[in-house]
Design a protein around this motif. Structure first.
Motif, PDB file in Angstrom:
ATOM      1  N   TYR A 114       0.866  -1.179   0.000  1.00 10.44           N
ATOM      2  CA  TYR A 114       0.000   0.000   0.000  1.00 10.44           C
ATOM      3  C   TYR A 114       0.901   1.226   0.000  1.00 10.44           C
ATOM      4  O   TYR A 114       1.636   1.472   0.946  1.00 10.44           O
ATOM      5  CB  TYR A 114      -0.886  -0.036   1.245  1.00 10.44           C
ATOM      6  N   PHE A 116       1.132   5.309  -0.147  1.00  9.40           N
ATOM      7  CA  PHE A 116       0.338   6.504   0.136  1.00  9.40           C
ATOM      8  C   PHE A 116       1.218   7.736  -0.025  1.00  9.40           C
ATOM      9  O   PHE A 116       2.267   7.843   0.610  1.00  9.40           O
ATOM     10  CB  PHE A 116      -0.214   6.447   1.561  1.00  9.40           C
ATOM     11  N   ALA A 124      -4.389   7.017   5.690  1.00  8.96           N
ATOM     12  CA  ALA A 124      -3.668   5.762   5.474  1.00  8.96           C
ATOM     13  C   ALA A 124      -3.645   4.937   6.751  1.00  8.96           C
ATOM     14  O   ALA A 124      -3.914   3.723   6.731  1.00  8.96           O
ATOM     15  CB  ALA A 124      -2.247   6.059   4.997  1.00  8.96           C
ATOM     16  N   ARG A 207      -3.330  13.791  -3.801  1.00 10.79           N
ATOM     17  CA  ARG A 207      -3.078  12.612  -2.971  1.00 10.79           C
ATOM     18  C   ARG A 207      -3.102  11.358  -3.837  1.00 10.79           C
ATOM     19  O   ARG A 207      -3.953  11.213  -4.713  1.00 10.79           O
ATOM     20  CB  ARG A 207      -4.134  12.500  -1.861  1.00 10.79           C
ATOM     21  N   GLU A 209      -2.989   7.084  -3.751  1.00  8.29           N
ATOM     22  CA  GLU A 209      -3.085   5.828  -2.996  1.00  8.29           C
ATOM     23  C   GLU A 209      -2.989   4.699  -4.005  1.00  8.29           C
ATOM     24  O   GLU A 209      -3.860   4.546  -4.857  1.00  8.29           O
ATOM     25  CB  GLU A 209      -4.369   5.789  -2.183  1.00  8.29           C
TER      26      GLU A 209
END
Length: 312
Positions: A114, A116, A124, A207, A209
């Motif tokens: 993952y 971020f 997160a 942002r 992700e």
């Protein structure tokens, strides 16, 4: 034209013969009319069969080729859609969108890594705590000691607040959010095999992700239209061009020598984290201060999970 001549000849012969007395002349005209009529019927049938055969021979291949060309074109457009167009588009909202967050949580449940890239990392950390699977987390966050690193997000929030917004107060809140996010990441350390964090002074406004099979881009840089606390977000699949590009860019930033890198593992102690916190923020965090930030993080997590209709 020939068929019309045969029909007219047959009709005329039969009409005349019906008015004549019995004899050779009548029989001759009747025979001519009957034969001509039979020829007309045979010719019509043959023409009909021939035209159908010609249609099959000429039109059917054209139709099949057209269908094949349309199928290939559709497949090409679908490939372009997967490569350049988002699989999902979420418009700006004033509150967390449950559909948005539930779909992202599904992506998180399936991922091993993952990534971020954002501002404070609160979301997160909150998502990792809500997840039922373990993953490795790599985060790129803003430097709280550099006002320029805060300015992009501060300007976005200021536009949301309108003329009554206080820029200095917004920056103060943003610095606190980074502290809350750091404590949140420390709190989530037991849910990750490892948390690698990079602090940079020039974070991108948007942002990012990134999961194993998708990438989500929240567009804080998009100032067109009505602004909302939760901006427009695009989701791209792993097969898209954007996925490969953003993954390469994230790895470049997270491995850059310009940023400050550190790791939080399940074995990181409270004292080790407090030393890291002071190095990142330039502020000494006492036990009471840590507890206050931890309580604020859990309050944020509960509020977010309730609004997004996620399991808390």
């Amino acid at each position: 034209m020939l068929l019309l001549i045969l029909v007219v000849t047959s009709g005329t012969s039969l009409a005349i013969s019906s008015q004549m007395d019995s004899g050779a002349g009548r029989n001759l005209l009747t025979a001519v009319g009957t034969g001509t009529l039979i020829s007309a019927v045979v010719s019509f049938t043959q023409t009909l069969i021939t035209s159908k055969s010609a249609q099959r021979a000429l039109l059917t291949p054209v139709i099949e080729e057209s269908r094949k060309a349309l199928k290939e074109l559709s497949e090409e457009y679908r490939a372009l859609d997967r490569e350049f167009f988002p699989s999902h588009v979420f418009e700006p909202t004033a509150t967390p969108d449950p559909v948005f967050n539930q779909l992202m949580m599904q992506d998180l449940e399936r991922t091993r890594l993952y990534c971020f890239r954002g501002f404070a990392g609160r979301y997160a950390a909150g998502r990792v705590l809500l997840s039922q699977t373990e993953c490795e987390l790599r985060a790129v966050l803003a430097d709280p000691r550099d006002d320029n690193a805060l300015s992009g997000r501060a300007r976005y929030l200021l536009r949301n607040e309108g003329a009554d917004g206080d820029y200095d107060e917004i920056q103060k809140k943003l610095k606190e959010q980074i502290g809350i996010g750091l404590v949140g990441l420390y709190t989530a350390r037991s849910r990750c095999s490892r948390i690698d964090v990079t602090i940079i002074s020039d974070p991108p406004l948007d942002r990012l992700e990134l999961f194993d099979d998708s990438v989500w881009m929240t567009l804080y840089s998009n100032t067109a239209g009505v602004l909302r606390p939760y901006p427009r977000t695009l989701r791209f699949t792993e097969s898209s061009f954007l996925y490969a590009m953003e993954r390469a860019e994230f790895l470049r930033i997270s491995n850059s020598k310009a940023g400050y890198h550190f790791a939080i593992t399940p074995g990181t102690s409270r004292n080790d984290f407090l030393a890291l916190f002071e190095k990142i923020t330039g502020e000494t965090l006492s036990s009471d201060g840590f507890k206050e930030l931890e309580d604020k993080f859990h309050a944020f997590r509960r509020e977010f999970s309730t609004a997004a209709q996620l399991r808390s």
